[in-house]
Design a protein around this motif. Structure first.
Motif, PDB file in Angstrom:
ATOM      1  N   ILE A 149     154.580 157.734  88.615  1.00 48.16           N
ATOM      2  CA  ILE A 149     153.180 157.465  88.976  1.00 48.16           C
ATOM      3  C   ILE A 149     152.932 157.838  90.425  1.00 48.16           C
ATOM      4  CG2 ILE A 149     151.481 155.626  89.308  1.00 48.16           C
ATOM      5  CD1 ILE A 149     152.723 154.235  86.865  1.00 48.16           C
ATOM      6  N   GLY A 162     149.908 155.683  74.074  1.00 45.82           N
ATOM      7  CA  GLY A 162     150.378 155.444  75.434  1.00 45.82           C
ATOM      8  C   GLY A 162     150.520 153.964  75.733  1.00 45.82           C
ATOM      9  N   CYS A 191     151.474 161.282  76.379  1.00 51.73           N
ATOM     10  CA  CYS A 191     150.107 160.780  76.152  1.00 51.73           C
ATOM     11  C   CYS A 191     149.226 160.978  77.370  1.00 51.73           C
ATOM     12  CB  CYS A 191     150.160 159.306  75.761  1.00 51.73           C
ATOM     13  SG  CYS A 191     150.825 159.009  74.117  1.00 51.73           S
ATOM     14  N   MET A 192     149.771 160.791  78.551  1.00 56.47           N
ATOM     15  CA  MET A 192     148.977 161.006  79.766  1.00 56.47           C
ATOM     16  C   MET A 192     148.581 162.476  79.906  1.00 56.47           C
ATOM     17  SD  MET A 192     148.217 158.245  81.171  1.00 56.47           S
ATOM     18  CE  MET A 192     147.499 159.047  82.606  1.00 56.47           C
ATOM     19  N   LEU A 235     145.792 162.982  77.570  1.00 62.61           N
ATOM     20  CA  LEU A 235     144.557 162.301  77.978  1.00 62.61           C
ATOM     21  C   LEU A 235     143.807 163.059  79.071  1.00 62.61           C
ATOM     22  CD1 LEU A 235     145.601 158.527  77.993  1.00 62.61           C
ATOM     23  CD2 LEU A 235     143.748 159.550  76.659  1.00 62.61           C
ATOM     24  N   VAL A 236     144.542 163.621  80.030  1.00 63.33           N
ATOM     25  CA  VAL A 236     143.889 164.266  81.172  1.00 63.33           C
ATOM     26  C   VAL A 236     143.514 165.714  80.881  1.00 63.33           C
ATOM     27  CG1 VAL A 236     145.105 162.767  82.796  1.00 63.33           C
ATOM     28  CG2 VAL A 236     146.077 164.998  82.229  1.00 63.33           C
ATOM     29  N   ILE A 277     154.825 157.874  77.010  1.00 63.88           N
ATOM     30  CA  ILE A 277     153.852 157.630  78.083  1.00 63.88           C
ATOM     31  C   ILE A 277     153.482 158.937  78.777  1.00 63.88           C
ATOM     32  CG2 ILE A 277     153.506 156.507  80.323  1.00 63.88           C
ATOM     33  CD1 ILE A 277     155.360 154.252  79.284  1.00 63.88           C
ATOM     34  N   ARG A 287     141.978 161.798  71.963  1.00 68.57           N
ATOM     35  CA  ARG A 287     142.078 160.929  73.143  1.00 68.57           C
ATOM     36  C   ARG A 287     142.329 159.478  72.739  1.00 68.57           C
ATOM     37  NH1 ARG A 287     140.548 163.211  78.040  1.00 68.57           N
ATOM     38  NH2 ARG A 287     139.407 165.172  77.841  1.00 68.57           N
TER      39      ARG A 287
END
Length: 410
Positions: A187, A164, A143-144, A147-148, A140, A157
């Motif tokens: 988070i 993710g 992957c984040m 992604l960002v 997770i 992506r």
């Protein structure tokens, strides 16, 4: 034996071509504090052993793995920084797929049971779901980060989005409280350190560009089609979520001695919480009756408290608490700083992944576990020294200007 051989094989693959010829910077204070705790643990193992028999050979092999891993990390070039996160994404995805395949092929696994790989046929559920929860958490976070990152292309992506979401599903299937708490805390920290009004406006503007809109649309359509075709899977995940919530509420009710379904019903504490509660009561009794024993501690692995920070204190006294707590405090400080500055993908990954290790420090495991010290070794090697990395490895390189002065000028 199989586990030891697996670790040994991994360490062999880590050996770089420049081993023994070039060493890289690391956090010196954190390094020597870690070495001091490991040496102190080995010392206690021989001069202050527990009442139960100790397998000295096995213990020393695992301590050797930790020290060798730390030494090899000091030999690893900084140039691995850009490729670590992509490697983590691919390996966690492969591991998650392997877990799901194992569950599908395992006739003893039933819906509602924790997701894990059973290593023998005679003991259903004998695997450790925390291993796969930790793997899913890593997936997770990685992957984040992918992604960002603005440089990430469209297809990557999509892969990161799929991996993710898949990692979140695996995390739900493992039903591990510590990982869920760590994910929520990660988070919150991400929002605190990265979300600003200007960033929200920029993100909203960025979403309405063709590329992000296509990714979001494909993701939504893909999920809708998938769950329409496999509606049973949706209901399974829903039952896992509600079952997880209900079971944890039962644990809270049981720990507090409350009732949740009427006067005739009494909530029940699960085994792990009951074990921690009993050991905490033991520590409380010790503080009131034999507080002086906490100065030297009760001895190496005297009591399995399942709370590493308290176990370091109970078993190895004040010095054990100072050393283990010191490594933890330095890791927290480095992580919070990196979350704020985001120097590079590897450091950012380690900062958010350490949230899980920090939660485990107070919820499960032992302070001697290799699952603690391998991540802490990575923290020692790469955290606190990111300002010394070459500028091409940094997201925010510092430009240096030079003033040229002619001879004779003052």
């Amino acid at each position: 034996m199989f586990t030891a051989l697996g670790f040994a094989g991994g360490l062999v693959l880590m050996v770089p071509f420049t081993v023994f010829r070039r060493l890289y910077r690391f956090d010196v204070i954190m390094f020597w504090t870690s070495i001091a705790f490991i040496a102190f643990s080995i010392f206690y193992m021989y001069v202050y052993p527990p009442l139960d028999k100790v397998d000295y050979t096995r213990e020393m092999i695992y301590y050797a793995f930790i020290i060798i891993f730390l030494f090899l990390l000091i030999n690893i070039p900084n140039d691995i920084i850009p490729v670590v996160v992509p490697v983590i994404v691919f390996f966690t995805l492969a591991s998650n797929l392997g877990l799901v395949y194992s569950l599908v092929k395992d006739p003893s696994w039933v819906i509602g049971q924790r997701a894990t790989i059973v290593l023998n046929d005679s003991d259903d559920g004998s695997g450790n779901p925390h291993v796969f929860a930790r793997n899913a958490f890593m997936g997770i976070v990685a992957c984040m980060i992918w992604l960002v990152r603005p440089q990430t292309n469209f297809l990557v992506r999509l892969l990161a989005l799929f991996s993710g979401i898949f990692s979140v599903v695996v995390l739900v299937l493992t039903q591990t409280r510590s990982s869920v708490v760590a994910l929520g805390l990660a988070i919150i920290l991400f929002v605190v350190y990265n979300v600003r009004p200007t960033q929200i406006r920029t993100a909203v503007r960025g979403i309405f560009k063709p590329g992000p809109l296509i990714v979001i649309a494909i993701g939504i359509v893909g999920l809708v089609v998938f769950f329409n075709k496999y509606s049973d899977l949706y209901y399974i995940l829903e039952s896992y979520v509600y079952g997880f919530i209900e079971r944890n509420l039962e644990t809270v009710y049981g720990a507090l001695g409350l009732t949740s379904k009427g006067a005739d019903y009494k909530a029940v504490i699960d085994d792990s919480v009951a074990n921690r509660t009993g050991n905490l009561n033991l520590l409380t009794n010790t503080l009131t009756s034999q507080a002086y024993m906490l100065i030297p501690g009760y001895g190496y692995k005297f009591s399995y408290i399942d709370i590493p920070m308290l176990e370091a204190f109970t078993n190895q006294g004040i010095l054990g608490l100072i050393l283990f707590g010191g490594v933890t405090a330095m890791s927290v400080r480095h992580s919070l700083r990196v979350m704020r500055t985001d120097p590079n993908d590897l450091n950012t990954f380690l900062a958010y992944f350490y949230v899980l290790i920090f939660v485990y420090t107070f919820t499960g495991g032992r302070p001697y576990d290799i699952t603690f010290w391998f991540p802490l070794a990575l923290m020692t090697r790469f955290m606190g020294v990111e300002h010394l990395f070459p500028s091409y490895l940094s997201k925010h390189p510092v430009e240096t200007s030079y003033l040229v002065v002619k001879d004779g000028d003052s």
